[in-house]
Design an enzyme around this catalytic site. Structure first.
Site, short mmCIF file in Angstrom:
data_model
loop_
_atom_site.label_atom_id
_atom_site.label_comp_id
_atom_site.label_asym_id
_atom_site.label_seq_id
_atom_site.Cartn_x
_atom_site.Cartn_y
_atom_site.Cartn_z
N LYS A 287 -107.67 3.11 21.64
CA LYS A 287 -107.63 3.38 22.82
C LYS A 287 -108.74 1.60 22.34
O LYS A 287 -108.84 1.49 21.78
CB LYS A 287 -109.10 4.44 23.37
CG LYS A 287 -108.34 5.33 23.62
CD LYS A 287 -108.74 7.16 24.41
CE LYS A 287 -108.51 8.18 24.58
NZ LYS A 287 -107.64 8.08 25.39
N ARG B 115 -99.26 15.55 25.85
CA ARG B 115 -98.32 16.76 25.80
C ARG B 115 -97.17 16.02 25.37
O ARG B 115 -96.21 16.88 24.73
CB ARG B 115 -97.05 14.82 27.10
CG ARG B 115 -97.44 14.11 26.37
CD ARG B 115 -96.64 12.48 26.93
NE ARG B 115 -97.53 12.61 27.54
CZ ARG B 115 -97.79 11.18 28.89
NH1 ARG B 115 -96.54 10.58 28.97
NH2 ARG B 115 -98.63 10.80 29.11
N1 BES Z 1 -107.20 12.56 26.56
C1 BES Z 1 -106.52 10.80 27.46
C2 BES Z 1 -106.69 11.31 28.74
C3 BES Z 1 -107.40 11.11 29.69
C4 BES Z 1 -108.42 9.88 30.29
C5 BES Z 1 -108.38 12.34 29.43
C6 BES Z 1 -109.27 9.82 30.46
C7 BES Z 1 -110.16 11.92 30.40
C8 BES Z 1 -109.93 10.77 30.48
C9 BES Z 1 -104.69 11.23 27.14
O1 BES Z 1 -104.58 11.62 25.90
C10 BES Z 1 -104.70 9.19 27.04
O2 BES Z 1 -105.11 8.60 26.49
N2 BES Z 1 -103.06 9.31 28.64
C11 BES Z 1 -103.04 8.53 28.50
C12 BES Z 1 -101.38 8.49 28.13
C13 BES Z 1 -101.17 7.22 28.22
C14 BES Z 1 -100.72 6.57 26.80
C15 BES Z 1 -98.86 7.17 28.60
C16 BES Z 1 -103.39 7.34 29.52
O3 BES Z 1 -103.66 8.28 31.02
O4 BES Z 1 -103.67 6.58 29.53
ZN ZN Z 2 -104.18 10.22 24.15
#
Ligand code: BES
Ligand code: ZN
Ligand code: ZN
Length: 481
Positions: free
Chosen positions: A261, A336
């Site tokens: 992240k 996913r």
């Molecule tokens: N767990 C996150 C999504 C999330 C974001 C949950 C904020 C709660 C609060 C998820 O696994 C994620 O990181 N999604 C990415 C996907 C992207 C890399 C295509 C996202 O939404 O940025």
């Molecule tokens: Zn994630």
């Protein structure tokens, strides 16, 4: 926090009245004689919208004016109840009584009466497990006075569902060094034993034997094994029907993996990434505690997502449980990957409907904030409408996004069947299209990324884990024809 129905007001207890134009005289008539006399002069002033308070050393009355009964929305009553619970704790009360009556027929009577049973529990919630000095709220008991013929069912049901919601808050608030995937499965097992639903836990070897490639790939960067937990609820008297299946994302901590992240703060709350699995567990507790006669199965793939030395890697191609291949282009799109295997597994139960719940995308959170969740559905419209209607009634609102076929084009991979990200636009939708590939049944997907967690206190939903979707799922399932 205990909530119990009372048949009369106790003149020694702090008393909170929820007044409408119609019930004003009815509620004032319940008040002990000397106090009522003193109030009679005020009664005129206490018109429908005016709140007032009456305090002597012996008695404390708070009355909230809510306007005309017919126009009263359950959410307004919930918020007012939340204010009352807050005040009661502020004043260090242990035991209070709440009184609200309906004079006419109200189309949302059930939700108004249920508010009395649920809000004391939801508003009084605290997570103190890791505080050395536990500053417990003083409030222990709320007596509820109300008059609807269904009051005893509705109030006790609402209290049970609210308690199930607070269980989910506990699970979400548990730190990731405690709530590993194995611990999540153990907690589900304990709750199953307590409430009488079935819990089967697959360990890593079994997950491997079942070829759950998505779950295993995400788990590769972790020191802790994954789990896959199957919940079963089919009480005596449930119709012999195809099951309804709830699938929950159980990422107990999401660092993003090798696609780490981008900022420390974007990782701050990622223990909430198992809130989908939490909601499934909470829904089972709620269904069991209220004896809902339906056949329901819960599926929860769980792992943390970390950048350990063996971590799955951008450009990896993963063979999923259904045999299809996924090119990994961002390891942070891990939800996913693990849900896909559960959705494929769900096929073997020939479900009438599958609902997945997941803190899946920042895109869903950016689109509508924590005021609601994003819903996708290819189930028939009347069923979908029922779910959306439940969302409005319990105030866990859903907004429907499309599952148009051409969004799948964004998932095309050069070398595999699909890739795990769809690009910068429509992120919540491409995630849902990715999941839909692994289904062959009527399917609803709820992206609860925003409402599962609050950074700051939000009314009776509180701060941090909200337990979002337990009330929604219970309402939808318990009202299915
Ligand atoms: N767990 C996150 C999504 C999330 C974001 C949950 C904020 C709660 C609060 C998820 O696994 C994620 O990181 N999604 C990415 C996907 C992207 C890399 C295509 C996202 O939404 O940025
Ligand atoms: Zn994630
Ligand atoms: Zn995640």
């Amino acid at each position: 926090m205990e909530v119990k129905l009372i048949e009369a007001l106790d003149p020694t207890l702090p008393t909170y009245l929820f007044l409408t134009q119609e019930n004003l005289s009815q509620l004032l008539a319940l008040i002990p004689e000397p106090v009522r006399k003193a109030l009679e002069s005020k009664e005129k002033a206490a018109d429908a919208d005016a709140s007032f308070s009456y305090r002597t050393p012996e008695f404390h009355l708070e009355a909230y004016g809510l306007g005309a009964e017919a126009a009263l929305e359950p959410e307004k009553l919930r918020k007012t109840l939340h204010g009352a619970i807050g005040q009661a704790n502020h004043l260090k009360y242990k035991n209070i009584q709440l009184a609200f009556t309906l004079v006419g027929e109200h189309p949302k009577a059930e939700y108004l009466v249920k508010a009395l049973g649920e809000i004391p529990v939801l508003s009084n919630y605290q997570f103190l497990a890791y505080k050395s000095e536990k500053k417990h709220n003083t409030l222990l008991e709320a007596g509820v006075y109300t008059n609807h013929a269904q009051k005893s069912t509705w109030v006790s049901q609402a209290t049970a569902v609210a308690k199930a919601t607070t269980l989910v808050r506990d699970l979400v608030n548990e730190p990731p060094n405690v709530l590993t995937a194995e611990e999540l499965a153990r907690r589900a097992k304990d709750l199953g034993e307590q409430w009488g639903f079935g819990v089967e836990v697959w360990d890593k070897a079994r997950i491997h034997d079942e070829h759950m490639g998505g779950l295993l790939a995400v788990n590769r960067g972790s020191q802790d094994p994954p789990t896959y937990t199957i919940l079963t609820w089919k009480p005596e008297g449930a119709p012999d029907e195809k099951p309804l299946i709830l699938v929950g994302k159980g990422v107990v901590f999401d660092t993003g993996g090798l696609s780490l992240k981008p900022t420390a703060s974007s990782m701050d709350y990622m223990k909430c990434d198992m809130a989908g699995a939490g909601a499934v567990i909470g829904a089972f507790v709620a269904l069991a505690a209220t004896g809902v006669k339906r056949h329901v199965i819960g599926l929860m793939p769980a792992t943390d997502n970390r950048p350990g030395e063996n971590a799955y890697t951008p450009n990896d191609v993963v063979t999923m449980m259904d045999g299809s291949t996924v090119e990994v282009l961002n390891t942070d799109a891990e939800g996913r990957m693990i849900l896909a295997d559960a959705l494929h597994h769900a096929k073997q139960f020939k479900p009438q409907l599958v609902i997945s719940l997941a803190t899946l995308t920042g895109s869903a959170a950016a689109a509508i904030g924590s005021q609601g969740a994003v819903a996708f559905s290819n189930a028939d419209d009347s069923l979908t409408e029922k779910l959306l209607a439940s969302g409005f009634l319990v105030h866990e609102r859903l907004v429907r996004f499309p599952l148009w076929a051409d969004y799948s084009d964004m998932l095309k991979s050069d070398i595999a069947d699909r890739k795990n990200i769809g690009g910068p636009k429509a992120g919540a939708i491409t995630a849902a299209k990715f999941l839909e590939h692994f289904t062959d049944y009527p399917y609803v997907h709820l992206d609860i990324a925003a409402p599962a967690w609050n950074d700051k206190p939000d009314d009776y939903r509180g701060k941090n884990g909200t337990g979002w979707a337990v009330r929604l799922l219970h309402d939808f399932i318990s009202h299915l024809a």
